[in-house]
Scaffold this motif. Structure first.
Motif, PDB file in Angstrom:
ATOM      1  N   GLU A   1      37.521  34.493  46.652  1.00  0.00           N
ATOM      2  CA  GLU A   1      37.466  35.098  47.976  1.00  0.00           C
ATOM      3  C   GLU A   1      38.263  36.406  47.956  1.00  0.00           C
ATOM      4  O   GLU A   1      39.115  36.624  47.092  1.00  0.00           O
ATOM      5  N   ASP A   2      37.979  37.255  48.936  1.00  0.00           N
ATOM      6  CA  ASP A   2      38.662  38.547  48.978  1.00  0.00           C
ATOM      7  C   ASP A   2      40.175  38.403  49.065  1.00  0.00           C
ATOM      8  O   ASP A   2      40.923  39.195  48.483  1.00  0.00           O
ATOM      9  N   ASP A   3      40.637  37.380  49.809  1.00  0.00           N
ATOM     10  CA  ASP A   3      42.087  37.227  49.970  1.00  0.00           C
ATOM     11  C   ASP A   3      42.764  36.658  48.723  1.00  0.00           C
ATOM     12  O   ASP A   3      43.985  36.544  48.675  1.00  0.00           O
TER      13      ASP A   3
ATOM     14  N   ARG B   1      42.947  45.125  43.445  1.00  0.00           N
ATOM     15  CA  ARG B   1      42.085  45.468  44.573  1.00  0.00           C
ATOM     16  C   ARG B   1      41.365  46.816  44.384  1.00  0.00           C
ATOM     17  O   ARG B   1      40.158  46.911  44.663  1.00  0.00           O
ATOM     18  N   PRO B   2      42.024  47.853  43.888  1.00  0.00           N
ATOM     19  CA  PRO B   2      41.287  49.122  43.715  1.00  0.00           C
ATOM     20  C   PRO B   2      40.110  49.015  42.748  1.00  0.00           C
ATOM     21  O   PRO B   2      39.014  49.512  43.044  1.00  0.00           O
TER      22      PRO B   2
ATOM     23  N   TRP C   1      34.248  48.525  41.606  1.00  0.00           N
ATOM     24  CA  TRP C   1      33.153  47.842  40.935  1.00  0.00           C
ATOM     25  C   TRP C   1      32.256  47.063  41.895  1.00  0.00           C
ATOM     26  O   TRP C   1      31.345  46.362  41.476  1.00  0.00           O
ATOM     27  N   GLY C   2      32.504  47.176  43.185  1.00  0.00           N
ATOM     28  CA  GLY C   2      31.632  46.556  44.162  1.00  0.00           C
ATOM     29  C   GLY C   2      31.897  45.083  44.442  1.00  0.00           C
ATOM     30  O   GLY C   2      31.049  44.408  45.039  1.00  0.00           O
ATOM     31  N   TYR C   3      33.054  44.601  44.060  1.00  0.00           N
ATOM     32  CA  TYR C   3      33.402  43.206  44.316  1.00  0.00           C
ATOM     33  C   TYR C   3      34.240  43.046  45.580  1.00  0.00           C
ATOM     34  O   TYR C   3      34.568  41.919  45.970  1.00  0.00           O
ATOM     35  N   LEU C   4      34.609  44.141  46.200  1.00  0.00           N
ATOM     36  CA  LEU C   4      35.434  44.105  47.404  1.00  0.00           C
ATOM     37  C   LEU C   4      34.960  45.230  48.313  1.00  0.00           C
ATOM     38  O   LEU C   4      34.893  46.383  47.914  1.00  0.00           O
ATOM     39  N   LYS C   5      34.662  44.879  49.539  1.00  0.00           N
ATOM     40  CA  LYS C   5      34.182  45.875  50.495  1.00  0.00           C
ATOM     41  C   LYS C   5      35.350  46.670  51.071  1.00  0.00           C
ATOM     42  O   LYS C   5      36.454  46.191  51.154  1.00  0.00           O
TER      43      LYS C   5
END
Length: 292
Positions: free
Chosen positions: A273-275, A282-283, A288-292
């Motif tokens: 999950e994002d969290d 995170r950057p 790479w498109g895994y985090l909006k």
């Protein structure tokens, strides 16, 4: 003691010298290993057809623990592609045995870097020739740190960029040797490879990018697309590459665990999950498109 006396008598009679037993004392401290050579200068190869034995090699640029061993197994099952274990050619270095040898190579317009490129080319060409196939695929993750040299050594090389969720990479890197690195250390260490791959993607035009998660979800579809990029026909045999034993899968030269030994594509781990993404990752996760 009698042996020492006899040696002393003979030596004294001829030279006036004596052999003495070395005094007992602490074990001498070993000298530190010599530092790695500085990066070698080299010239770009304008005509690989005359200066290289190897034609159109394929390099998989990927971070550690990104699924590159699985990809190389799938490609190696193709009748025209030879994808051996990690070869670490960028660490093959050339040194001069004398000043004259250096002068001789200078006279041939061959710098140390040029000689290293000839060595790299010969090693890969030898391996390809032994396989009887048409093209070699090299997947050592650290190649990403030297992508400029590899590109300049083989201007006709093809590059495949393999990505994976950064958290999955870090977790797998930690789990591969938990006594060696904590999870936080794995995040930081694996990030070096991710940044190197990201730099290579930006510095090389015309490469092909795919994701580990895509391979495990749709192996045939992604392999068909990759084969088109490589200019070879898709072969159904690629999907079942066959079980591998200790002689073919070794720690330090690629993945060695049960999944890769199974002989076929296995489901990947669930995406985090994002969290669950640490701040340090995170950057690159966003890039790479895994985090909006």
């Amino acid at each position: 003691m009698s042996l020492m006396r006899n040696m002393n008598r003979a030596l004294t009679a001829t030279t006036g010298l004596q052999v003495r037993r070395a005094p007992k004392g602490p074990t001498p401290v070993k000298k530190a290993a010599p530092a790695r050579q500085a990066a070698a200068e080299y010239r770009c190869t304008d005509d690989p057809g005359t200066d290289r034995l190897l034609g159109r090699p394929v390099f998989i640029m990927s971070p550690v623990r990104s699924g590159s061993t699985l990809l190389r197994m799938l490609l190696d099952a193709h009748p025209r592609l030879h994808a051996p274990h990690e070869l670490h050619i960028r660490r093959l270095e050339v040194g001069y045995g004398s000043k004259l040898s250096r002068r001789a190579m200078d006279a041939l317009d061959l710098s140390r870097g040029d000689l290293e490129h000839l060595l790299w080319d010969r090693v890969l060409h030898r391996e390809l020739t032994r396989s009887g196939k048409d093209f070699i695929v090299e997947k050592t993750p650290s190649n990403a740190f030297a992508y400029q040299r590899i590109r300049d050594c083989w201007p006709d090389a093809r590059f495949v960029f393999l990505l994976r969720h950064p958290v999955s990479i870090a977790r797998s890197w930690h789990e591969s040797d938990p006594d060696k690195r904590t999870y936080d250390e794995a995040c930081t260490d694996a990030l070096r490879y991710m940044k190197a791959v990201d730099n290579a993607r930006k510095g090389i035009t015309g490469g092909h990018t795919l994701r580990y998660e895509e391979i495990t979800a749709d192996p045939e579809g992604k392999l068909r697309t990759l084969c088109t990029f490589l200019g070879v026909d898709f072969e159904p045999s690629m999907l079942e590459y066959g079980a591998r034993d200790e002689t073919q899968v070794q720690k330090g030269l690629g993945d060695w665990r049960d999944k890769i030994r199974s002989g076929s594509v296995q489901a990947g781990r669930e995406l985090p999950e994002d969290d669950e993404i640490p701040e340090v990752l995170r950057p690159i996760s966003k890039a790479w498109g895994y985090l909006k």
